[in-house]
Design an enzyme around this catalytic site. Sequence first.
Site, PDB file in Angstrom:
ATOM      1  N   ASP A  84      43.203  13.435 -18.209  1.00 37.03           N
ATOM      2  CA  ASP A  84      44.660  13.375 -18.224  1.00 37.03           C
ATOM      3  C   ASP A  84      45.077  12.683 -19.524  1.00 37.03           C
ATOM      4  O   ASP A  84      44.560  11.615 -19.855  1.00 37.03           O
ATOM      5  CB  ASP A  84      45.155  12.568 -17.014  1.00 37.03           C
ATOM      6  CG  ASP A  84      46.645  12.723 -16.770  1.00 37.03           C
ATOM      7  OD1 ASP A  84      47.426  12.649 -17.745  1.00 37.03           O
ATOM      8  OD2 ASP A  84      47.036  12.906 -15.601  1.00 37.03           O
ATOM      9  N   ILE A  85      45.983  13.299 -20.275  1.00 38.62           N
ATOM     10  CA  ILE A  85      46.393  12.693 -21.546  1.00 38.62           C
ATOM     11  C   ILE A  85      47.394  11.552 -21.337  1.00 38.62           C
ATOM     12  O   ILE A  85      47.738  10.852 -22.287  1.00 38.62           O
ATOM     13  CB  ILE A  85      46.982  13.743 -22.512  1.00 38.62           C
ATOM     14  CG1 ILE A  85      48.234  14.399 -21.929  1.00 38.62           C
ATOM     15  CG2 ILE A  85      45.924  14.767 -22.893  1.00 38.62           C
ATOM     16  CD1 ILE A  85      48.990  15.241 -22.940  1.00 38.62           C
ATOM     17  N   ASN A 140      49.418  17.417  -5.811  1.00 40.91           N
ATOM     18  CA  ASN A 140      50.831  17.577  -5.480  1.00 40.91           C
ATOM     19  C   ASN A 140      51.250  19.043  -5.577  1.00 40.91           C
ATOM     20  O   ASN A 140      50.766  19.778  -6.437  1.00 40.91           O
ATOM     21  CB  ASN A 140      51.700  16.745  -6.435  1.00 40.91           C
ATOM     22  CG  ASN A 140      51.301  15.278  -6.441  1.00 40.91           C
ATOM     23  OD1 ASN A 140      51.022  14.698  -5.401  1.00 40.91           O
ATOM     24  ND2 ASN A 140      51.260  14.678  -7.620  1.00 40.91           N
ATOM     25  N   GLN A 147      54.982  17.046  -8.318  1.00 39.00           N
ATOM     26  CA  GLN A 147      54.183  17.891  -9.202  1.00 39.00           C
ATOM     27  C   GLN A 147      54.914  18.034 -10.528  1.00 39.00           C
ATOM     28  O   GLN A 147      56.024  18.561 -10.577  1.00 39.00           O
ATOM     29  CB  GLN A 147      53.952  19.265  -8.571  1.00 39.00           C
ATOM     30  CG  GLN A 147      53.017  20.161  -9.380  1.00 39.00           C
ATOM     31  CD  GLN A 147      52.860  21.545  -8.758  1.00 39.00           C
ATOM     32  OE1 GLN A 147      53.759  22.038  -8.089  1.00 39.00           O
ATOM     33  NE2 GLN A 147      51.715  22.168  -8.985  1.00 39.00           N
ATOM     34  N   HIS A 153      46.359  21.457  -9.800  1.00 39.46           N
ATOM     35  CA  HIS A 153      45.384  20.525 -10.359  1.00 39.46           C
ATOM     36  C   HIS A 153      45.211  19.332  -9.432  1.00 39.46           C
ATOM     37  O   HIS A 153      46.145  18.895  -8.774  1.00 39.46           O
ATOM     38  CB  HIS A 153      45.796  20.060 -11.765  1.00 39.46           C
ATOM     39  CG  HIS A 153      47.118  19.364 -11.842  1.00 39.46           C
ATOM     40  ND1 HIS A 153      48.325  20.037 -11.740  1.00 39.46           N
ATOM     41  CD2 HIS A 153      47.433  18.056 -12.009  1.00 39.46           C
ATOM     42  CE1 HIS A 153      49.326  19.168 -11.859  1.00 39.46           C
ATOM     43  NE2 HIS A 153      48.820  17.956 -12.000  1.00 39.46           N
ATOM     44  N   PHE A 154      43.987  18.850  -9.370  1.00 42.92           N
ATOM     45  CA  PHE A 154      43.637  17.674  -8.588  1.00 42.92           C
ATOM     46  C   PHE A 154      43.414  16.506  -9.548  1.00 42.92           C
ATOM     47  O   PHE A 154      42.742  16.668 -10.572  1.00 42.92           O
ATOM     48  CB  PHE A 154      42.367  17.916  -7.777  1.00 42.92           C
ATOM     49  CG  PHE A 154      42.523  18.918  -6.663  1.00 42.92           C
ATOM     50  CD1 PHE A 154      42.561  18.509  -5.336  1.00 42.92           C
ATOM     51  CD2 PHE A 154      42.622  20.273  -6.935  1.00 42.92           C
ATOM     52  CE1 PHE A 154      42.706  19.432  -4.304  1.00 42.92           C
ATOM     53  CE2 PHE A 154      42.766  21.202  -5.914  1.00 42.92           C
ATOM     54  CZ  PHE A 154      42.812  20.778  -4.597  1.00 42.92           C
ATOM     55  N   HIS A 155      43.964  15.349  -9.208  1.00 39.06           N
ATOM     56  CA  HIS A 155      43.714  14.128  -9.973  1.00 39.06           C
ATOM     57  C   HIS A 155      42.537  13.388  -9.340  1.00 39.06           C
ATOM     58  O   HIS A 155      42.525  13.159  -8.131  1.00 39.06           O
ATOM     59  CB  HIS A 155      44.918  13.188  -9.918  1.00 39.06           C
ATOM     60  CG  HIS A 155      46.179  13.750 -10.487  1.00 39.06           C
ATOM     61  ND1 HIS A 155      46.679  13.365 -11.718  1.00 39.06           N
ATOM     62  CD2 HIS A 155      47.073  14.647  -9.988  1.00 39.06           C
ATOM     63  CE1 HIS A 155      47.821  14.000 -11.952  1.00 39.06           C
ATOM     64  NE2 HIS A 155      48.080  14.790 -10.913  1.00 39.06           N
TER      65      HIS A 155
END
Length: 211
Positions: A84-85, A140, A147, A153-155
């Site tokens: 994640d940036i 989300n 979201q 996407h999964f964190h």
Amino acid sequence: MNELDLHYPPDSCPFCGIAKAYPEPGSRRPGLQNSSNKESTEARAESDLGSLEACVPRGEVQGERTSPSSFVVAASKHVVAFLDILPMVGGHLLVATREHRVKVADMKEEEGREMGFWLPILSRVVAKVTGVTDYNIVQNNGARAAQVVPHVHFHIIPRPGTMPEIKSKSWTMFGRGQRDELDDEEGAKLAGEMRRVLKEELERTKASPKL
């Protein structure tokens, strides 16, 4: 069409840009239709993903091939994993579908299976690299559910003993406003270490996706 797609189409989706910069490994071998059912299933699983080794990029894409710039850890037929940036903490990893799916309900069966294969492995990678064995896996669906990027996407978020102060304790903590940008040098180093550990993890488990 989902309302989010109206203002965020696939051709401007940053996650789609990352996926395009890291093409799927391998290709389907010819003649599968002549194999037995068992052989065909095994060969299809192998050819769909290529070798697991090929799912781990050797280096980062430079220049303007990705928007935003990315630090990719894994890239398979249906899944791409990258840092994640705007991380909440160091090692915050995103695991996304390769194709542009807005919500989990939009995913195809084979995408769900492959996502299920990679999440446990990548969770172990994050834990080993960060040294933090507690983590959240967050996903989300839709703007009202926090979201930010309308692409599945999964964190994977490590939870160290001391967490950074977060002003809001609501679901908005998973949005963009609370976090600092990932330093490029730090991101490249961290992604490289994750790729190294991922190779070791794949070799150790001798795992192979069954699609």
